[in-house]
Design an enzyme around this catalytic site. Structure first.
Site, PDB file in Angstrom:
ATOM      1  N   LYS A  44     -57.415  49.736 -89.660  1.00  0.00           N
ATOM      2  CA  LYS A  44     -56.833  49.404 -90.852  1.00  0.00           C
ATOM      3  C   LYS A  44     -55.390  50.026 -90.716  1.00  0.00           C
ATOM      4  O   LYS A  44     -54.240  49.782 -91.310  1.00  0.00           O
ATOM      5  CB  LYS A  44     -57.245  49.902 -92.237  1.00  0.00           C
ATOM      6  CG  LYS A  44     -58.420  49.134 -92.514  1.00  0.00           C
ATOM      7  CD  LYS A  44     -59.277  50.021 -93.872  1.00  0.00           C
ATOM      8  CE  LYS A  44     -60.754  49.829 -93.919  1.00  0.00           C
ATOM      9  NZ  LYS A  44     -61.329  50.638 -94.811  1.00  0.00           N
ATOM     10  N   GLY A  45     -55.270  51.071 -89.863  1.00  0.00           N
ATOM     11  CA  GLY A  45     -54.227  51.981 -89.528  1.00  0.00           C
ATOM     12  C   GLY A  45     -52.762  51.458 -89.388  1.00  0.00           C
ATOM     13  O   GLY A  45     -51.595  52.072 -89.802  1.00  0.00           O
ATOM     14  N   ASP A 101     -51.246  52.342 -84.804  1.00  0.00           N
ATOM     15  CA  ASP A 101     -50.644  53.089 -85.807  1.00  0.00           C
ATOM     16  C   ASP A 101     -50.328  54.506 -84.799  1.00  0.00           C
ATOM     17  O   ASP A 101     -49.396  54.951 -84.892  1.00  0.00           O
ATOM     18  CB  ASP A 101     -51.444  53.621 -87.040  1.00  0.00           C
ATOM     19  CG  ASP A 101     -53.124  53.893 -86.460  1.00  0.00           C
ATOM     20  OD1 ASP A 101     -53.425  53.776 -85.310  1.00  0.00           O
ATOM     21  OD2 ASP A 101     -53.576  54.525 -87.394  1.00  0.00           O
ATOM     22  N   ASP A 104     -53.690  58.358 -79.237  1.00  0.00           N
ATOM     23  CA  ASP A 104     -54.215  60.175 -79.491  1.00  0.00           C
ATOM     24  C   ASP A 104     -55.081  60.276 -78.214  1.00  0.00           C
ATOM     25  O   ASP A 104     -54.010  60.592 -77.068  1.00  0.00           O
ATOM     26  CB  ASP A 104     -55.064  60.016 -80.695  1.00  0.00           C
ATOM     27  CG  ASP A 104     -55.655  61.661 -81.017  1.00  0.00           C
ATOM     28  OD1 ASP A 104     -54.784  62.427 -80.921  1.00  0.00           O
ATOM     29  OD2 ASP A 104     -56.813  61.954 -81.292  1.00  0.00           O
ATOM     30  N   LYS A 132     -49.256  61.088 -79.596  1.00  0.00           N
ATOM     31  CA  LYS A 132     -49.714  62.310 -79.523  1.00  0.00           C
ATOM     32  C   LYS A 132     -49.868  62.562 -78.056  1.00  0.00           C
ATOM     33  O   LYS A 132     -51.076  62.421 -77.474  1.00  0.00           O
ATOM     34  CB  LYS A 132     -50.908  62.567 -80.380  1.00  0.00           C
ATOM     35  CG  LYS A 132     -50.796  62.830 -81.847  1.00  0.00           C
ATOM     36  CD  LYS A 132     -52.267  63.315 -82.330  1.00  0.00           C
ATOM     37  CE  LYS A 132     -52.042  63.341 -83.749  1.00  0.00           C
ATOM     38  NZ  LYS A 132     -53.426  63.602 -84.437  1.00  0.00           N
ATOM     39  N   VAL A 154     -52.068  63.502 -89.093  1.00  0.00           N
ATOM     40  CA  VAL A 154     -51.100  63.217 -90.122  1.00  0.00           C
ATOM     41  C   VAL A 154     -51.757  62.074 -90.863  1.00  0.00           C
ATOM     42  O   VAL A 154     -52.527  61.253 -90.291  1.00  0.00           O
ATOM     43  CB  VAL A 154     -49.616  62.658 -89.216  1.00  0.00           C
ATOM     44  CG1 VAL A 154     -49.126  63.758 -88.633  1.00  0.00           C
ATOM     45  CG2 VAL A 154     -50.012  61.641 -88.447  1.00  0.00           C
ATOM     46  N   ARG A 166     -53.326  56.111 -97.116  1.00  0.00           N
ATOM     47  CA  ARG A 166     -52.805  54.942 -96.516  1.00  0.00           C
ATOM     48  C   ARG A 166     -51.572  54.340 -97.189  1.00  0.00           C
ATOM     49  O   ARG A 166     -50.790  53.811 -96.421  1.00  0.00           O
ATOM     50  CB  ARG A 166     -53.800  53.747 -96.241  1.00  0.00           C
ATOM     51  CG  ARG A 166     -54.832  54.098 -95.129  1.00  0.00           C
ATOM     52  CD  ARG A 166     -55.638  52.744 -94.893  1.00  0.00           C
ATOM     53  NE  ARG A 166     -56.974  53.349 -94.190  1.00  0.00           N
ATOM     54  CZ  ARG A 166     -57.210  53.532 -92.929  1.00  0.00           C
ATOM     55  NH1 ARG A 166     -56.220  53.776 -92.168  1.00  0.00           N
ATOM     56  NH2 ARG A 166     -58.360  53.550 -92.517  1.00  0.00           N
TER      57      ARG A 166
HETATM   58  P1  IMP Z   1     -57.692  57.586 -79.776  1.00  0.00           P
HETATM   59  O1  IMP Z   1     -58.620  56.572 -79.539  1.00  0.00           O
HETATM   60  O2  IMP Z   1     -58.280  58.943 -79.516  1.00  0.00           O
HETATM   61  O3  IMP Z   1     -56.271  57.254 -79.009  1.00  0.00           O
HETATM   62  O4  IMP Z   1     -57.471  57.446 -81.244  1.00  0.00           O
HETATM   63  C1  IMP Z   1     -56.715  56.364 -82.044  1.00  0.00           C
HETATM   64  C2  IMP Z   1     -56.940  56.386 -83.383  1.00  0.00           C
HETATM   65  O5  IMP Z   1     -57.368  57.593 -83.883  1.00  0.00           O
HETATM   66  C3  IMP Z   1     -56.193  56.044 -84.335  1.00  0.00           C
HETATM   67  O6  IMP Z   1     -56.074  54.575 -84.287  1.00  0.00           O
HETATM   68  C4  IMP Z   1     -56.430  56.654 -85.491  1.00  0.00           C
HETATM   69  O7  IMP Z   1     -57.308  55.766 -86.296  1.00  0.00           O
HETATM   70  C5  IMP Z   1     -57.022  57.721 -85.314  1.00  0.00           C
HETATM   71  N1  IMP Z   1     -56.083  58.996 -85.349  1.00  0.00           N
HETATM   72  C6  IMP Z   1     -55.662  59.799 -84.453  1.00  0.00           C
HETATM   73  N2  IMP Z   1     -54.946  60.933 -84.760  1.00  0.00           N
HETATM   74  C7  IMP Z   1     -54.882  60.485 -86.193  1.00  0.00           C
HETATM   75  C8  IMP Z   1     -54.064  61.316 -87.170  1.00  0.00           C
HETATM   76  O8  IMP Z   1     -53.388  62.375 -86.866  1.00  0.00           O
HETATM   77  N3  IMP Z   1     -54.178  60.660 -88.356  1.00  0.00           N
HETATM   78  C9  IMP Z   1     -54.939  59.787 -88.648  1.00  0.00           C
HETATM   79  N4  IMP Z   1     -55.460  58.987 -87.826  1.00  0.00           N
HETATM   80  C10 IMP Z   1     -55.655  59.347 -86.508  1.00  0.00           C
HETATM   81 MG    MG Z   2     -56.549  53.378 -86.092  1.00  0.00          MG
END
Ligand code: IMP
Ligand code: MG
Length: 182
Positions: A44-45, A101, A104, A132, A154, A166
């Protein structure tokens, strides 16, 4: 602007978001001129970013959505991507734009991009609201990114903590006391 009482500070204001999202969307609009991309929002982000972003695109396009999760209710990645809702459209031969969104660790987008290419997408590009960079563990970078941010959790403008915040129209950091309440 009235700050939500659970927020310690605002990182990106409505005005900053609006301006930068427009700038990035116009660059994407230029790149895809003459094409008909499938614009895939990761729910949903990405919902608020997605809605703002697509309104600057002028080419014909289709919307589609996926629900994936690599996170539980906490703030640490669990390291397993689940597809909870798949695309309605066939991606074979399509130019796909993934709208996310935040990137990470890169786990979500690395896996999704590989999956869509495996399904025969002609191209897959990634548009993220936030990046990030310091947290990256997987070899993947956004093609378009609105803001580089530090390694802080965040919320707002689509991003949640335990499904809350959200709908807040700006992005910020929560007070430590909010996490202590859990
Ligand atoms: P990744 O798969 O580790 O790159 O994570 C991506 C997902 O982690 C994003 O789509 C978010 O849903 C969640 N996420 C990562 N950092 C944050 C944050 O600071 N706030 C809220 N959701 C986050
Ligand atoms: Mg997400």
């Amino acid at each position: 602007m009235n700050k939500h009482p659970d927020f310690e500070r605002i990182m990106l204001t409505e005005e900053q978001l609006k301006q930068r999202v427009k700038e990035v969307a116009l660059a994407v609009d230029e790149e895809y001129e003459g094409k008909r991309p499938l614009v895939v929002g990761i729910l949903k982000g990405s919902i608020i970013f997605y809605a703002d972003f697509i309104r600057f695109l002028t080419m014909p396009l289709e919307l589609d959505f996926m629900v994936v999760s690599s996170y539980g209710s906490g703030t640490v990645s669990s390291g397993k991507l689940h597809i909870k809702k798949d695309l309605d459209r066939d991606v074979a031969g399509r130019d796909v734009i993934i709208v996310e969104d935040i990137i990470d660790s890169g786990f979500t987008l690395a896996n999704l991009k590989a999956l869509l290419l495996e399904r025969g997408a002609a191209s897959v590009k990634i548009v993220t609201l936030l990046n990030k960079e310091d947290r990256r563990e997987y070899d993947i970078e956004p093609d378009y990114n609105c803001f580089d941010i530090e390694n802080e959790f965040v919320v707002g403008y689509g991003l949640d903590y335990d499904e809350q915040y959200r709908h807040i129209p700006y992005i910020g950091i929560l007070k430590p006391s909010v996490y202590e309440k859990k």
